[in-house]
Enzyme design. Structure first.
Site, short mmCIF file in Angstrom:
data_model
loop_
_atom_site.label_atom_id
_atom_site.label_comp_id
_atom_site.label_asym_id
_atom_site.label_seq_id
_atom_site.Cartn_x
_atom_site.Cartn_y
_atom_site.Cartn_z
N PHE A 28 0.81 -1.23 0.00
CA PHE A 28 0.00 0.00 0.00
C PHE A 28 0.84 1.28 0.00
O PHE A 28 0.37 2.33 0.40
CB PHE A 28 -0.98 0.01 1.18
N PRO A 49 -10.44 -8.16 -16.27
CA PRO A 49 -11.57 -7.74 -15.43
C PRO A 49 -11.59 -8.43 -14.06
O PRO A 49 -12.04 -7.84 -13.08
CB PRO A 49 -12.80 -8.13 -16.25
N GLN A 68 -8.76 -5.78 -7.47
CA GLN A 68 -8.01 -4.56 -7.16
C GLN A 68 -8.93 -3.50 -6.57
O GLN A 68 -8.63 -2.87 -5.57
CB GLN A 68 -7.34 -4.07 -8.45
N GLU A 93 -5.33 3.24 -6.91
CA GLU A 93 -5.60 4.33 -5.97
C GLU A 93 -7.06 4.79 -6.04
O GLU A 93 -7.69 5.01 -5.02
CB GLU A 93 -4.71 5.55 -6.27
#
Ligand SMILES: Cc1cc2nc3c(=O)[nH]c(=O)nc-3n(C[C@H](O)[C@H](O)[C@H](O)COP(=O)(O)OP(=O)(O)OC[C@H]3O[C@@H](n4cnc5c(N)ncnc54)[C@H](O)[C@@H]3O)c2cc1C
Ligand code: SF4
Lengths: 325, 741
Positions: free
Chosen positions: B240, B633, B639, B706
């Site tokens: 992260f 996908p 994600q 993000e």
């Protein structure tokens, strides 16, 4: 971790002798090993009691007898527990995580140590860990700390969920030590911090918890455990309440309430219980009774919200208990 | 492109290795004769080390070395900064002096032959300090905000029009002040480094999202040539952003290994993960918006302040989104830093935007209520046609499509706007929405493509995979370009010997590394084409370049009538040696200047609030994103779900509390630093709108890491308001905020 020796014991008498000579019992190890890694606990000698014959859970009449080494998982899943004292199951399942519950024992749960963050940091003053060193929480972070039973020495909450349920149910426990066996209410296991917060319970050196006995009553069927916390699982209670109600024709005959997350020991709410007896099982009654739980409560900088949350939790727990079908 | 591999929901190519334990993480590269180092962290928040009693500890069993500022080697610490290092200031030099700058700073390392002995000795090391009280709260009277000296691509202060006058004249306005608590990354895998010296050659198996920079940084720290350092990190157990920079523990592991002449393993404890490996800075923001009665924005004033350390200016794009998000003639953004006695913050998933957009999107929601307008309608009325901050068009912007598709899928129409108007039994129900955005970054990347004699391909890039599925998506890109089945492509990353990639952060890996791999594959194909044309025995001999084409890994003349040649055949004809090409790719600067490139999304959340005990729980959430081409996908969804969970954490749980007396993180522990568990994330839905962006890069990809975190916190807090009628301007929102409703 600091080096230690480990002795596996297969005989209760032998284990007690070893502990009386300075050994420390280890059951699931989920409290003890954790604290040993942080070097908060520094036992030189461990007495492994997992092979002792204390794993039985049985029913004598309507009384549950739970061996000290029954795991939290097994106890929660046991048909007799679910039938006779569902609130015990609920308090266990709401605690810790499945992995921990598979290891952790009933005896160890009652003797687990506080979650005060300063207690776990060797470089912070903590009267419970190092007597007379001071209390970092009183003027520090204390959002999770107690409002009942605190002293100027320590304000840490007793973290066990199970103990809250057991105390509400008037459970007793049997212990055996070098001077023989004795039984007493679970509530009497715990001590207020006073000026000696490092002494947390009333067991004598070497005393081994054998089992916990939970008598039944008409209230047992309508009993719920409500645990309020910021995440849905795997967190200690911010505030919790075990509530049990014996209701006849809408009138409360008897009520049992104990709370967690608010006291330096699991806290029985006797004034609230009394206020409920003979009254209708409605929200107004519950609210009046719940307010009495705050008698003597003292908030600190971070935990003042518990003055609101405690009565709110009791009210909800009572409603949940009342609504058990 | 007629796509064969790109766009397919391929399962992770490394999935099996991960679930069977065959995938090795940094701390698992155990070396023969390895010793163990444990860091001793400062127990005061500011001051000087007065004494260290090393002698007592050096005698303990198994102890090989105790290293502190008293005996540590003087390190070169040559100047070195990469894009992920703060532009101004100097990194922490470890064990070089007696100063303590913040709580938890490393003051010594103890090295022993086993981990237990090293831990035991480290705990026994007595260090005394001359301590002073640190300043760790940006609201402290002694805290002094300052303008950042340098702020990269966006200025600290930006003004267009006259926002003050426009605000004074605005028919409706809102003025919101927010406080977002400090967060730590707390990935599952702790920071870990195994270091070993072989003469002047240093090898590091080290958790890193940026092995190329770790190599350069450690070389600079030790003053040795870059080629003397190798960094290896094939797998990452979550990061992260915390493993973008190279933090002091890597240096410490290398010092320790040199000191004892053995390989040394150093793993940070969970507590230490809150000290010297960065965090999302606490931010204080004020957002003022003025509008006309019909909901057209006339003024936006965004003032944001983030904490930083005393020794480095960590800057992030806190106010950047405000400049272009909505159409508004008068905008002022102002960014300030507050240096405190803390370790330097760093990028954490959705850096800048997640905090900044929280303020903007909270204010937009409040404005919608003041106007009595649906919050989506308010955004629609202010949808810009160009980036009004930079005065250039967007390369693509699908925000309105996201809102439209999202409202439909989510059932937004069922929402009754009045606060406290929706219930499920005794629970209050709230629905909230917010915009998400993140720049479509693409820094220069290189890649190597190699075709082997058997016609299969090897791709190498010093890239990383902290979870998004780099291994898989890059395999798909190479398979696509080379026309090979994915099983015939082997992709390797995480090794500083490979061609350098940009940091695995800023949602740019797909764009940057993917573009480089595409180019490398095309380059190696061209090499084979040239060979075939030059070879008299090839059916392609002397063909014009334009007359040939690759079809499924076979070269043939266009029209497809002639014989074809496979990779293996062309390579065999050349003697059988593998053919490889290494290329570097960057975004065309001309196109970069012509367009504003961002991904956009709309987030929808439904929460319940228990009105008695103040519990807010997410019931369902939907993120709809326009992020260019979606390469896989299945991975993309995963994600986004991960990012949304991070957003739930940011909104309702995550917060590192510092004790003001000594700057100590009080809850540096997984039992007390709350992250969402499964029960907290019941139903997360992800949807991508079709978006073709011909400008961002040849693959047309924008990145998802993000943006998927960005809109969650404001959507949740807007839902809390809808459910309860109470605005909480502080994150995380906890029980104590929602009592006595
Ligand atoms: C991350 C985490 C989360 C947790 N969350 C919760 C929660 O939400 N709610 C909750 O209630 N608990 C929670 N726990 C605490 C957990 O329930 C206790 O750690 C566990 O019940 C202790 O049992 P054990 O058998 O592992 O005890 P041990 O660690 O083996 O022992 C604990 C103590 O009891 C003593 N002891 C053990 N058995 C006996 C015996 N028969 N007689 C005398 N002394 C004995 C030991 O000497 C030791 O001092 C959590 C723990 C962790 C680590
Ligand atoms: S509250 Fe108790 S346990 Fe916590 S620091 Fe004070 S004395 Fe120690």
């Amino acid at each position: 971790m600091i080096p230690f020796s480990l002795q596996k014991s297969t005989d209760v008498g032998e284990a007690i002798a070893a502990a009386t000579a300075g050994g420390r019992y280890i059951a699931g190890g989920t409290t003890l090993v954790d604290l040993m890694r942080d070097e908060v606990e520094r036992p030189g000698r461990l007495v492994d009691i997992n092979a002792l014959p204390l794993k039985r859970l049985q029913t004598v009449g309507d009384t549950l007898v739970i061996g000290a080494l029954v795991t939290m998982s097994d106890c929660a899943a046991h048909a007799d527990v679910q039938r006779l004292q569902p609130v015990i199951s609920e308090s266990l399942v709401e605690g810790a995580s499945p992995q921990l519950r598979n290891l952790a024992t009933i005896g160890g749960n009652l003797l687990q140590r506080v979650r005060c963050p300063y207690f776990r940091m060797l470089d912070a003053a903590c009267n419970k860990r190092d007597p007379n060193s001071g209390c970092s929480a009183i003027d520090g972070f204390n959002g999770g700390h107690a409002i009942l039973g605190t002293s100027s020495s320590c304000i840490a909450v007793h973290p066990s969920d199970l103990a809250v349920a057991l105390i509400a149910l008037d459970a007793t426990m049997r212990v055996r030590g070098p001077n023989g066996e004795r039984s007493f209410p679970v509530e009497e296991l715990f001590r207020l911090p006073g000026t000696t917060p490092h002494i947390e319970h009333t067991l004598q050196p070497g005393e081994l918890i054998i089992d916990v006995r939970v008598p039944s009553g008409r209230y047992a069927r309508r009993a719920r455990y409500l645990k309020v916390r910021d995440r849905s699982s795997y967190e200690f209670a911010v505030v919790s309440a075990a509530a049990a109600l014996d209701i006849e024709n809408g009138t409360i005959r008897e009520a049992r309430i104990a709370c967690g997350g608010v006291g330096t020991m699991p806290w029985r709410m006797r004034a609230s219980e009394k206020a409920l007896a003979g009254r209708p099982a409605d929200r107004a009654t519950f609210e009046q009774a719940a307010r009495l739980a705050l008698a003597g409560a003292q908030a600190r900088s971070g935990n003042a919200f518990k003055m609101d949350l405690l009565p709110a939790t009791i009210v909800r727990a009572l409603e949940l208990a009342r609504d058990v079908s | 492109m007629n796509l064969q591999a790109i766009g397919k929901p391929l399962a992770r190519v490394d999935g099996r290795a991960k679930v069977t334990g065959a995938a090795h993480y940094a701390a698992e590269f155990n070396q023969p004769n390895q010793a163990y180092a444990v860091i001793v962290s400062s127990s005061v928040g500011l001051g000087r080390i007065a004494s260290i009693d090393t002698a007592a500890v050096a005698r303990l069993p198994g102890v090989l070395a105790v290293v502190s500022h008293l005996n540590a080697p003087r390190l070169a610490y040559n100047p070195h900064k990469s894009g992920i290092d703060p532009p101004v200031g100097e990194r922490l030099h470890v064990l070089q002096d007696d100063l303590v700058r913040f709580y938890g700073q490393p003051v010594a390392i103890v090295v022993a032959d086993t981990l237990d002995r090293a831990e035991c000795a480290a705990a026994a090391l007595r260090v005394t300090y001359e301590a002073r009280k640190p300043v760790v709260d940006p609201r402290d009277k002694q805290a002094q905000p300052m303008a950042p000296a340098a702020y990269g691509p966006v200025e600290a202060d930006n003004v267009r029009g006259d926002p003050d006058a426009a605000l004074a004249a605005a028919a409706v306005s809102v003025d919101v002040s927010t406080d977002i608590g400090r967060q730590n990354h707390h990935p599952m895998e702790p920071h870990a480094t195994i270091a070993t010296w072989n003469g002047e050659q240093l090898t590091l198996w080290s958790k890193s999202q940026y092995v190329a920079n770790e190599q350069a940084e450690i070389a600079a720290v030790f003053g040795i040539p870059q080629q003397n350092v190798r960094v290896i990190c094939p797998f990452i157990g979550g990061a992260f952003g915390t493993s973008l920079r190279t933090w002091p523990h890597v240096t410490l592991a290398a010092i320790a290994s040199r000191q004892v002449g053995r390989p040394v393993k150093l793993v940070l404890t969970r507590r230490q993960m809150s000290y010297t490996t960065g965090h999302r800075p606490r931010t204080l923001q004020r957002m003022v918006i003025g509008a006309t009665r019909d909901g057209r924005l006339t003024s936006i004033i965004h003032e944001g302040m983030g904490e930083t350390s005393r020794y480095e200016n960590f800057v992030e794009s806190l106010t950047a989104g405000t400049d272009f998000m909505y159409s508004c003639p008068n905008v002022r953004t102002r960014y300030r830093l507050v240096p405190l006695d803390i370790g330097t913050p760093t990028y954490m998933r959705g850096p800048g935007e997640s905090s900044g957009m929280y303020a903007l999107e909270t204010a937009m929601d409040e404005l919608a209520y003041k106007l009595g307008m649906d919050p989506i309608e308010l955004r629609r009325r202010n949808e810009p046609t160009i980036d009004e901050g930079l005065n250039v068009p967007f390369s693509s912007r699908s925000l309105m499509q996201c809102y439209a598709a999202g409202a439909e899928r989510f059932g937004w129409a069922k929402r009754t706007p009045e606060p406290k108007s929706m219930r499920d039994g005794r629970l209050l129900i709230g629905m909230g929405t917010a915009t998400a955005t993140y720049p479509a970054l693409q820094f220069p990347s290189s890649a190597r493509a190699r075709l082997l004699a058997d016609g299969s391909a090897e791709i190498e890039v010093a890239a990383s995979d902290m979870g998004p599925g780099t291994y898989t998506s890059m395999t798909q890109v190479a398979a696509e370009i080379l026309g090979l089945p994915v099983g015939r492509v082997r992709f390797s990353l995480g090794n500083s010997d490979f061609p350098p990639a940009p940091p695995h952060g800023g949602s740019q890996t797909m764009a940057a590394v993917g573009s480089a791999i595409r180019a490398a594959c095309l380059a190696v194909q061209n090499m084979l084409v040239e060979r075939a044309i030059a070879n008299p025995r090839s059916p392609m001999h002397n063909a014009g370049l334009d007359a040939l084409e690759w079809v499924e890994g076979h070269l043939r003349r266009r029209g497809g009538i002639s014989a074809e040649q496979s990779y293996a055949e062309i390579i065999a004809a050349g003697g059988g040696a593998p053919v490889e090409a290494t290329v570097s790719v960057e975004r065309d600067p001309e196109i970069a200047a012509k367009y504003s490139m961002h991904a956009f999304g709309a987030v929808f959340v439904e929460i319940s609030v228990d009105p008695d005990v103040g519990l807010a729980r997410v019931r369902r959430a939907l993120g709809v994103y326009g992020a260019g081409r979606i390469v896989n996908p299945r991975l993309a969804r995963s994600q986004c779900v991960g990012g949304m969970i991070g957003g739930i954490g940011m909104a309702l749980m995550e917060h590192t509390s510092l004790d003001a007396r000594d700057g100590r993180p009080v809850n540096a522990h997984m039992a007390e630093y709350l992250l969402p568990v499964n029960l907290d994330i019941p139903q997360l839905d992800v949807h991508f709108v079709d978006e073709v962006d011909p400008h961002v890069n040849p693959l047309g990809v924008k990145g998802l890491g993000e943006i998927s975190l960005v809109g969650m916190a404001p959507a949740i807090s807007n839902a809390v308001f809808h459910a309860t009628g109470r605005r909480i301007h502080e994150l995380p929102i906890r029980i104590e905020h929602l009592l006595k409703l």
